[in-house]
Write an enzyme that holds these catalytic residues in place. Structure first.
Site, mmCIF file in Angstrom:
data_model
loop_
_atom_site.group_PDB
_atom_site.id
_atom_site.type_symbol
_atom_site.label_atom_id
_atom_site.label_comp_id
_atom_site.label_asym_id
_atom_site.label_seq_id
_atom_site.Cartn_x
_atom_site.Cartn_y
_atom_site.Cartn_z
ATOM 1 N N ASP A 1 1.805 -2.082 4.637
ATOM 2 C CA ASP A 1 2.410 -2.661 5.834
ATOM 3 C C ASP A 1 1.471 -2.584 7.027
ATOM 4 O O ASP A 1 1.481 -3.470 7.879
ATOM 5 C CB ASP A 1 3.732 -1.948 6.160
ATOM 6 C CG ASP A 1 4.862 -2.504 5.318
ATOM 7 O OD1 ASP A 1 4.944 -3.734 5.189
ATOM 8 O OD2 ASP A 1 5.647 -1.714 4.765
ATOM 9 N N CYS B 1 -0.275 6.457 1.124
ATOM 10 C CA CYS B 1 0.548 6.112 -0.039
ATOM 11 C C CYS B 1 0.603 4.602 -0.266
ATOM 12 O O CYS B 1 1.327 4.121 -1.132
ATOM 13 C CB CYS B 1 1.957 6.685 0.079
ATOM 14 S SG CYS B 1 2.860 6.042 1.491
ATOM 15 N N GLU C 1 2.824 2.813 9.445
ATOM 16 C CA GLU C 1 2.624 1.492 8.854
ATOM 17 C C GLU C 1 2.762 0.361 9.879
ATOM 18 O O GLU C 1 2.723 -0.806 9.528
ATOM 19 C CB GLU C 1 3.547 1.264 7.651
ATOM 20 C CG GLU C 1 4.927 1.811 7.759
ATOM 21 C CD GLU C 1 5.705 1.758 6.437
ATOM 22 O OE1 GLU C 1 5.178 1.303 5.420
ATOM 23 O OE2 GLU C 1 6.873 2.175 6.454
ATOM 24 N N HIS D 1 6.196 -6.481 -3.142
ATOM 25 C CA HIS D 1 6.794 -5.411 -3.936
ATOM 26 C C HIS D 1 6.883 -5.751 -5.414
ATOM 27 O O HIS D 1 6.868 -4.868 -6.257
ATOM 28 C CB HIS D 1 8.128 -4.978 -3.323
ATOM 29 C CG HIS D 1 7.904 -4.157 -2.104
ATOM 30 N ND1 HIS D 1 7.851 -4.696 -0.846
ATOM 31 C CD2 HIS D 1 7.612 -2.836 -1.976
ATOM 32 C CE1 HIS D 1 7.572 -3.736 0.021
ATOM 33 N NE2 HIS D 1 7.424 -2.597 -0.628
HETATM 34 C C1 PEP Z 1 3.174 0.768 2.539
HETATM 35 O O1 PEP Z 1 3.630 -0.035 3.356
HETATM 36 O O2 PEP Z 1 1.957 0.971 2.398
HETATM 37 C C2 PEP Z 1 4.077 1.535 1.668
HETATM 38 C C3 PEP Z 1 3.619 2.465 0.861
HETATM 39 O O3 PEP Z 1 5.404 1.185 1.681
HETATM 40 P P1 PEP Z 1 5.966 -0.098 0.886
HETATM 41 O O4 PEP Z 1 4.862 -0.659 0.055
HETATM 42 O O5 PEP Z 1 7.107 0.353 0.067
HETATM 43 O O6 PEP Z 1 6.370 -1.008 2.009
HETATM 44 MG MG MG Z 2 5.733 0.024 3.766
#
Ligand code: PEP
Ligand code: MG
Length: 601
Positions: free
Chosen positions: A472, A519, A448, A200
């Protein structure tokens, strides 16, 4: 002598600047330049803080009980001595006078210099004095925070160098919550020792669109305070003390990428339609309500992912945002999007986004076993039902101000889905009873976890739409911790198993007439644009800064031609190579990638 450090490229472009080394624990110290006219006042703040700490230490010493160990008094003597030592006192003033750093920054910059000198000492006793120096500077920072005139003078304009050299940040690790503070800071790029491509911290860097390299292992040890550093966010190389020729080459590349961005900027308001007339929704991922402005500016047609967990970070322990505070934040995002839809994801707390301010290395030291497999996302929400309903009510209330969709992260079990919908029904009932307006929003699931992809048909009986979280999905399909640089070479978005899960999920959702989007970071990586279109995706959500370059690929694509090659790519042993051949564009440019570079290393 020039040296090179290698890490993982996570955010494109080139940054050139002087290194500012910051210990992970001090990332939250304010870093800003002061006006020349404020130098004396800032030095006065330093003096006052020092006097306050000296008084504090003397008082402590005076009040020591008679049976206190003698070492304690001796230790306080050492702290007093260090406080007045000119390597701290004078040198700190130097950072303020010569570099125009604010007082807190000057203290932490000098601590970094001294800490390194202590580390290099042969004598064990002297080396251990580093901890004392850290305690003294900690007291100084606290005294500065108590005094006035500190953050009051924090500049409104980010990255305003006022004629100073640009700066890049070098740290062992940066917690995702601290990354958000960077948005207001003076740094033009950063390097960390730890982290993976879709950690993140890296994601927030990408959202800020500043060049960044993570997982550079030894960087914070090899780079010294004030060194000139080039950060190549495209290849993951960090060059310390570059020769004039190398520097000139990178300055040239910097100018080229600025020109390229300016050129892409012109596509901002061009509708994303393929050569064969297929419209593609270009959505934005945001972390804070104020990001909505950048999303609209970049030409996004909505928010595909609002990561609400960032509202829960950087707060005092136990202080979670209540319903009203969340409602205000969601409403701000909805109004900021000026009538465009906003997909609000319920909190995804846990794994590398703990509520408490903790970096990945701190998490590692906490020995939390497999946090990514633990109480995270919807599991955390269901374990905190009152908090969950508060968030659901806040999201529902925001729906009275514009188009809102609700997204549930990390669902894996049908029982979780049932419990989630029960909570939503209860939240609606509570709002109705309280006479608060809301609209019946669409509810979607993040795909995910492989279990969700494999169960999609049954999940879709409950959900109105799905959004594929590839970050994920890759982590859980390949059993690779996305935040761990030690296994980042195995974090492979081109892995046939990952691509098969994504392709099948898209096909299933399309067959059932349900809206499907991606996403995860793959959506914003141009190396995957043709593949995603070939799979039948017509909605992609990414950082606002990535929209123009992905849109450029969309405008040049012919989805019918791409779809015809899909199975060849999915069935290949090396899908990346197969995609390069099958999807080669008329102009011959092969897919190049930031995420996919993992497979090239
Ligand atoms: C993902 O896991 O692709 C996602 C968009 O969520 P995050 O990156 O916040 O875990
Ligand atoms: Mg995620």
């Amino acid at each position: 002598m020039s040296i090179q450090v290698f890490g993982l490229p996570v955010s494109r472009g080139v940054a050139i600047g002087r290194a500012v080394l910051v210990a992970s624990s001090r990332i939250d110290v304010a870093h800003y330049f002061i006006d020349a006219a404020r130098v004396d006042a800032e030095i006065e703040r330093l003096r006052m803080a020092r006097d306050e700490v000296a008084a504090e230490l003397s008082l402590l010493q005076r009040d020591l009980p008679s049976d206190a160990p003698a070492e304690l008094s001796a230790l306080l003597d050492v702290h007093l001595m260090l406080l007045h030592d000119e390597v701290l006192a004078n040198a700190t003033k130097h950072w303020v006078r010569e570099r125009h750093y604010n007082a807190e920054w000057a203290v932490s910059a000098q601590l970094e210099v001294l800490a390194r000198q202590f580390d290099e000492m042969e004598d064990d006793y002297l080396r251990e004095r580093k901890a004392d120096m850290e305690q003294v500077t900690e007291r100084l920072l606290r005294a500065l925070a108590r005094g006035d005139g500190g953050s009051v003078s924090h500049p409104a304009a980010p990255r305003d160098f006022g004629g100073e050299d640009p700066l890049v940040l070098v740290a062992s690790d940066i917690a995702p919550a601290d990354m958000l503070q960077f948005r207001r800071s003076v740094f033009t790029g950063f390097v960390t020792d730890v982290g993976g491509k879709t950690s993140h911290t890296a994601i927030v860097a990408r959202s800020m669109d500043i060049p960044a390299v993570v997982g550079a292992r030894e960087a914070s040890r090899l780079i010294r305070q004030d060194d000139w550093v080039v950060i190549d966010g495209d290849s993951g190389v960090v060059i310390v003390d570059p020769s004039p020729i190398v520097l000139e080459e990178y300055r040239f590349r910097q100018r080229q990428s600025e020109l390229e961005r300016a050129r892409l900027d012109r596509l901002r308001h061009t509708p994303a339609v393929t050569l064969d007339g297929e419209a593609v929704d270009m959505l934005a991922n945001i972390e804070l309500p104020s990001d909505a402005a950048a999303a609209v500016d970049a030409g996004a047609v909505g928010v595909g992912l609002f990561r609400t967990e960032f509202l829960f970070m950087n707060r005092a322990p136990g202080d979670l945002p209540g319903e009203d505070e969340q409602y205000e934040a969601y409403r701000e995002a909805v109004l900021g999007m000026k009538g465009l839809p906003v997909t609000i994801r319920t909190v995804d707390i846990g794994a590398d986004k703990p509520i408490e301010r903790m970096s990945v290395s701190e998490l590692r030291h906490e020995h939390v076993l497999n946090p990514a497999l633990g109480l995270r996302a919807i599991r955390w929400s269901l374990a905190e039902p009152a908090m969950f309903r508060q968030q659901l009510r806040a999201i529902l209330r925001a729906s009275a101000h514009g188009k809102v969709r609700m997204l549930i992260p990390m669902v894996a079990h049908l029982s979780e889905i049932r419990q989630t919908f029960e909570s939503i029904a209860r939240a609606k009932q509570q709002l109705t009873e309280a006479g608060k307006p809301f609209v019946d929003v669409e509810v979607g699931a993040m795909i995910e976890v492989p279990a969700a992809a494999l169960m999609l048909k049954r999940f879709l009986h409950y959900f109105d739409f799905v959004s594929i979280g590839t970050n994920d999905l890759i982590q859980y399909t390949l059993a690779i911790d996305r935040a761990d640089e030690h296994v980042s070479h195995l974090y492979d978005p081109w892995h046939p198993a990952v691509l098969r899960l994504v392709a099948d999920s898209v096909a299933q959702a399309n067959a059932m007439g349900k809206h499907v989007s991606v996403c995860g970071e793959m959506a914003g990586d141009v190396a995957f644009t043709e593949l995603m279109l070939a799979m039948g995706l017509r909605s992609l959500s990414m950082h606002p800064a990535q929209i123009a370059s992905v849109k450029q690929r969309v405008l040049r694509a012919d989805t019918r031609r791409l779809a015809a090659s899909l199975e060849t790519v999915l069935n290949a042993d090396d899908p990346m190579a197969a995609a390069q051949t099958a999807f080669r564009r008329a102009d011959g440019a092969p897919p190049s990638t930031a995420l996919g570079a993992a497979t090239l290393q």
